[in-house]
Design a protein around this motif. Structure first.
Motif, PDB file in Angstrom:
ATOM      1  N   PHE A 254       5.456   0.428 -12.066  1.00 34.98           N
ATOM      2  CA  PHE A 254       4.031   0.550 -11.117  1.00 34.98           C
ATOM      3  C   PHE A 254       4.601   1.933 -10.279  1.00 34.98           C
ATOM      4  O   PHE A 254       3.636   2.850 -10.056  1.00 34.98           O
ATOM      5  CB  PHE A 254       3.674  -0.640 -10.380  1.00 34.98           C
ATOM      6  N   ALA A 255       5.549   1.786  -9.638  1.00 40.21           N
ATOM      7  CA  ALA A 255       5.962   3.008  -8.960  1.00 40.21           C
ATOM      8  C   ALA A 255       5.772   4.337  -9.611  1.00 40.21           C
ATOM      9  O   ALA A 255       5.475   5.589  -9.289  1.00 40.21           O
ATOM     10  CB  ALA A 255       7.359   2.703  -8.219  1.00 40.21           C
ATOM     11  N   ARG A 256       6.414   4.257 -10.878  1.00 35.27           N
ATOM     12  CA  ARG A 256       6.394   5.596 -11.625  1.00 35.27           C
ATOM     13  C   ARG A 256       4.875   5.937 -12.053  1.00 35.27           C
ATOM     14  O   ARG A 256       4.327   6.955 -12.073  1.00 35.27           O
ATOM     15  CB  ARG A 256       7.117   5.430 -12.911  1.00 35.27           C
ATOM     16  N   LYS A 257       4.142   4.987 -12.241  1.00 34.95           N
ATOM     17  CA  LYS A 257       2.818   4.899 -12.697  1.00 34.95           C
ATOM     18  C   LYS A 257       1.958   5.662 -11.626  1.00 34.95           C
ATOM     19  O   LYS A 257       1.266   6.565 -11.791  1.00 34.95           O
ATOM     20  CB  LYS A 257       1.737   3.576 -12.941  1.00 34.95           C
ATOM     21  N   MET A 258       2.248   5.176 -10.394  1.00 36.78           N
ATOM     22  CA  MET A 258       1.673   5.704  -9.172  1.00 36.78           C
ATOM     23  C   MET A 258       2.071   7.348  -8.741  1.00 36.78           C
ATOM     24  O   MET A 258       1.407   8.135  -8.432  1.00 36.78           O
ATOM     25  CB  MET A 258       2.063   4.959  -7.951  1.00 36.78           C
ATOM     26  N   GLN A 259       3.356   7.396  -9.006  1.00 33.25           N
ATOM     27  CA  GLN A 259       3.867   9.024  -9.217  1.00 33.25           C
ATOM     28  C   GLN A 259       3.003   9.873 -10.067  1.00 33.25           C
ATOM     29  O   GLN A 259       2.459  11.095  -9.774  1.00 33.25           O
ATOM     30  CB  GLN A 259       5.313   8.852  -9.426  1.00 33.25           C
ATOM     31  N   LYS A 260       2.921   9.297 -11.134  1.00 32.26           N
ATOM     32  CA  LYS A 260       2.198  10.115 -12.288  1.00 32.26           C
ATOM     33  C   LYS A 260       0.629  10.453 -11.927  1.00 32.26           C
ATOM     34  O   LYS A 260      -0.112  11.402 -11.881  1.00 32.26           O
ATOM     35  CB  LYS A 260       2.315   9.357 -13.580  1.00 32.26           C
ATOM     36  N   TYR A 263      -0.454   9.000  -6.558  1.00 28.17           N
ATOM     37  CA  TYR A 263      -0.519   7.858  -5.425  1.00 28.17           C
ATOM     38  C   TYR A 263       0.556   7.267  -5.198  1.00 28.17           C
ATOM     39  O   TYR A 263       0.638   6.088  -4.597  1.00 28.17           O
ATOM     40  CB  TYR A 263      -1.477   6.748  -5.972  1.00 28.17           C
ATOM     41  N   LEU A 264       1.871   8.057  -5.485  1.00 32.53           N
ATOM     42  CA  LEU A 264       3.008   7.581  -4.726  1.00 32.53           C
ATOM     43  C   LEU A 264       3.126   7.279  -3.369  1.00 32.53           C
ATOM     44  O   LEU A 264       3.572   6.207  -2.771  1.00 32.53           O
ATOM     45  CB  LEU A 264       4.151   8.423  -5.140  1.00 32.53           C
ATOM     46  N   ASP A 265       2.530   7.973  -2.723  1.00 33.26           N
ATOM     47  CA  ASP A 265       2.631   7.943  -1.117  1.00 33.26           C
ATOM     48  C   ASP A 265       1.665   6.559  -0.705  1.00 33.26           C
ATOM     49  O   ASP A 265       2.173   5.899   0.240  1.00 33.26           O
ATOM     50  CB  ASP A 265       1.767   9.032  -0.232  1.00 33.26           C
ATOM     51  N   CYS A 266       0.847   6.297  -1.439  1.00 37.78           N
ATOM     52  CA  CYS A 266      -0.064   5.129  -0.905  1.00 37.78           C
ATOM     53  C   CYS A 266       0.907   3.772  -1.388  1.00 37.78           C
ATOM     54  O   CYS A 266       0.912   2.799  -0.706  1.00 37.78           O
ATOM     55  CB  CYS A 266      -1.446   4.869  -1.706  1.00 37.78           C
ATOM     56  N   ASN A 288      -5.547   9.524   6.006  1.00 34.92           N
ATOM     57  CA  ASN A 288      -6.003   9.273   4.798  1.00 34.92           C
ATOM     58  C   ASN A 288      -6.843   7.764   4.467  1.00 34.92           C
ATOM     59  O   ASN A 288      -6.464   7.372   3.414  1.00 34.92           O
ATOM     60  CB  ASN A 288      -4.704   9.287   3.781  1.00 34.92           C
ATOM     61  N   PRO A 289      -7.630   7.562   5.308  1.00 36.63           N
ATOM     62  CA  PRO A 289      -8.161   6.316   5.084  1.00 36.63           C
ATOM     63  C   PRO A 289      -9.024   5.962   3.738  1.00 36.63           C
ATOM     64  O   PRO A 289      -8.810   4.883   3.318  1.00 36.63           O
ATOM     65  CB  PRO A 289      -9.227   6.121   6.377  1.00 36.63           C
ATOM     66  N   ASP A 290      -9.802   6.963   3.339  1.00 36.17           N
ATOM     67  CA  ASP A 290     -10.460   6.816   2.264  1.00 36.17           C
ATOM     68  C   ASP A 290      -9.590   6.797   0.884  1.00 36.17           C
ATOM     69  O   ASP A 290      -9.847   5.936  -0.105  1.00 36.17           O
ATOM     70  CB  ASP A 290     -11.701   7.952   2.189  1.00 36.17           C
ATOM     71  N   ARG A 291      -8.594   7.590   1.072  1.00 32.61           N
ATOM     72  CA  ARG A 291      -7.421   7.399   0.104  1.00 32.61           C
ATOM     73  C   ARG A 291      -6.716   6.327  -0.197  1.00 32.61           C
ATOM     74  O   ARG A 291      -6.635   5.536  -1.246  1.00 32.61           O
ATOM     75  CB  ARG A 291      -6.434   8.488   0.151  1.00 32.61           C
ATOM     76  N   ILE A 292      -6.376   5.509   0.983  1.00 35.07           N
ATOM     77  CA  ILE A 292      -5.745   4.053   0.877  1.00 35.07           C
ATOM     78  C   ILE A 292      -6.887   3.329   0.479  1.00 35.07           C
ATOM     79  O   ILE A 292      -6.649   2.072  -0.659  1.00 35.07           O
ATOM     80  CB  ILE A 292      -5.412   3.577   2.498  1.00 35.07           C
ATOM     81  N   ARG A 293      -8.241   3.352   0.796  1.00 35.18           N
ATOM     82  CA  ARG A 293      -9.171   2.497   0.509  1.00 35.18           C
ATOM     83  C   ARG A 293      -9.481   2.497  -1.497  1.00 35.18           C
ATOM     84  O   ARG A 293      -9.513   1.609  -2.038  1.00 35.18           O
ATOM     85  CB  ARG A 293     -10.536   2.617   0.883  1.00 35.18           C
ATOM     86  N   LYS A 294      -9.461   3.793  -1.779  1.00 31.22           N
ATOM     87  CA  LYS A 294      -9.248   3.995  -3.308  1.00 31.22           C
ATOM     88  C   LYS A 294      -8.222   3.492  -3.702  1.00 31.22           C
ATOM     89  O   LYS A 294      -8.330   2.959  -5.063  1.00 31.22           O
ATOM     90  CB  LYS A 294      -9.593   5.515  -3.320  1.00 31.22           C
ATOM     91  N   TYR A 295      -7.177   3.472  -3.312  1.00 33.08           N
ATOM     92  CA  TYR A 295      -5.916   3.043  -3.916  1.00 33.08           C
ATOM     93  C   TYR A 295      -6.053   1.422  -4.121  1.00 33.08           C
ATOM     94  O   TYR A 295      -5.664   1.022  -5.215  1.00 33.08           O
ATOM     95  CB  TYR A 295      -4.583   3.193  -2.948  1.00 33.08           C
ATOM     96  N   ILE A 296      -6.492   0.850  -3.159  1.00 28.62           N
ATOM     97  CA  ILE A 296      -6.575  -0.473  -3.217  1.00 28.62           C
ATOM     98  C   ILE A 296      -7.458  -0.958  -4.161  1.00 28.62           C
ATOM     99  O   ILE A 296      -7.380  -1.925  -4.914  1.00 28.62           O
ATOM    100  CB  ILE A 296      -6.978  -1.194  -1.810  1.00 28.62           C
ATOM    101  N   ASP A 297      -8.767  -0.413  -4.186  1.00 30.74           N
ATOM    102  CA  ASP A 297      -9.957  -0.703  -4.950  1.00 30.74           C
ATOM    103  C   ASP A 297      -9.566  -0.431  -6.446  1.00 30.74           C
ATOM    104  O   ASP A 297      -9.890  -0.928  -7.268  1.00 30.74           O
ATOM    105  CB  ASP A 297     -11.218   0.099  -4.613  1.00 30.74           C
ATOM    106  N   THR A 298      -8.722   0.573  -6.769  1.00 31.19           N
ATOM    107  CA  THR A 298      -8.410   1.004  -8.061  1.00 31.19           C
ATOM    108  C   THR A 298      -7.322   0.413  -8.559  1.00 31.19           C
ATOM    109  O   THR A 298      -7.131   0.080  -9.927  1.00 31.19           O
ATOM    110  CB  THR A 298      -8.369   2.713  -8.059  1.00 31.19           C
TER     111      THR A 298
END
Length: 302
Positions: A254-260, A263-266, A288-298
């Motif tokens: 999952f960490a590698r997927k987020m890097q790709k 979203y590795l920062d989230c 980055n509040p909206d970015r965190i929200r999108k990370y959770i939602d997605t």
């Protein structure tokens, strides 16, 4: 649990911090340890320091009624305290709690919201607000409030609430948390050698040596280098480990997927949050509040 106030004020404070930090590092559901660390490091020392003396005197009278569960009487006193000072955090919070304990959850909502607006770093009003929406089965509002809570501070209790909320919405939550026994962050958990000295965590561990000169005292990158675009020590640590090693798909997939996905920062900051890099997280979440929200939602709730 037995005498936390006493422990925090004595020579046992250091041992308490060490124990709670270690517990939340190796176990994903250490809610007591997480709340202790939040209280010690995040919450303001005196949230109502500027409240008027008259309001505090009325609040004390309300406390007598609250203690014996005379909630209607307590509410009247707390409301009078608010007339003396409308920005009294604990008066708002206590009215919310009176309604909550009386199972009048809809009436509690505006008081918890007001308490949050006065002191956004306090954990309990946010948790109680989510609980109110859950009690009245308003799952969309519960979801939104819970995600707002995570953005403010990704405490394990919010993730536990979000797990139930997601289920009610026909979805599943996977935080993608994993245990570890060493952090490269500013607050070193232990100076002892550990299994983290072996690959791939040896690279994670070495991140501070590579990027430390580019960071401020809290691990926020202040000077641009030509070896990374990351803005936080903790995120760079993950980037270094993933780039330098062949990791197991089951553990690090999952960490590698987020890097790709970018979203590795989230992942590093939200899913793998730990008190040792709280200052980095606060800076990250503020920007980055909206970015965190999108990370959770997605990626976390599906």
């Amino acid at each position: 649990d037995n005498n936390l106030a006493w422990a925090k004020s004595t020579q046992y404070r250091k041992e308490l911090i060490y124990s709670c930090s270690t517990a939340s590092l190796v176990c994903g559901k250490q809610e007591t340890a997480s709340m202790v660390l939040h209280e010690l490091f995040i919450e303001p020392l005196d949230v109502d320091a500027e409240v008027k003396k008259e309001a505090k005197e009325i609040f004390a009278m309300a406390g007598v009624e609250y203690k014996v569960q005379n909630y209607n009487s307590a509410i009247r006193f707390y409301e009078n305290a608010l007339k003396a000072d409308s920005n009294y955090f604990y008066a708002n919070y206590r009215i919310g709690m009176c309604y909550f304990k009386d199972e009048k959850f809809e009436l509690a909502v505006p008081y918890f919201k007001k308490a949050i607006s006065i002191q956004p770093d306090m954990l309990n009003p946010r948790l109680k607000l989510v609980s109110c929406y859950m009690k009245i089965k308003n799952w969309p509002e519960a979801y939104t409030s819970c995600v707002n809570g995570i953005i403010a501070y990704p405490d394990i209790l919010f993730f536990m609430q979000l797990n139930e909320i997601a289920d009610k919405l026909g979805k599943n939550l996977n935080r993608h948390w994993m245990g570890r026994d060493y952090l490269p962050g500013i607050l070193t958990i232990t100076e002892q050698e550990s299994v983290a000295a072996t690959s791939p965590w040896s690279f994670y561990r070495s991140a501070k040596d590579k990027i430390g000169d580019y960071c401020n005292d809290y691990g926020v990158v202040k000077k641009k280098g030509d070896f990374t675009e990351q803005k936080y020590l903790e995120v760079f640590a993950w980037e270094l480990m993933l780039n330098k090693t062949e990791t197991e798909e089951q553990e690090f997939g999952f960490a590698r997927k987020m890097q790709k996905e970018g979203y590795l920062d989230c992942f590093a900051m939200v899913s793998m949050y730990h008190i040792s890099f709280s200052d980095q997280y606060i800076d990250f979440a503020k920007k980055n509040p909206d970015r965190i929200r999108k990370y959770i939602d997605t990626y976390l709730v599906k």
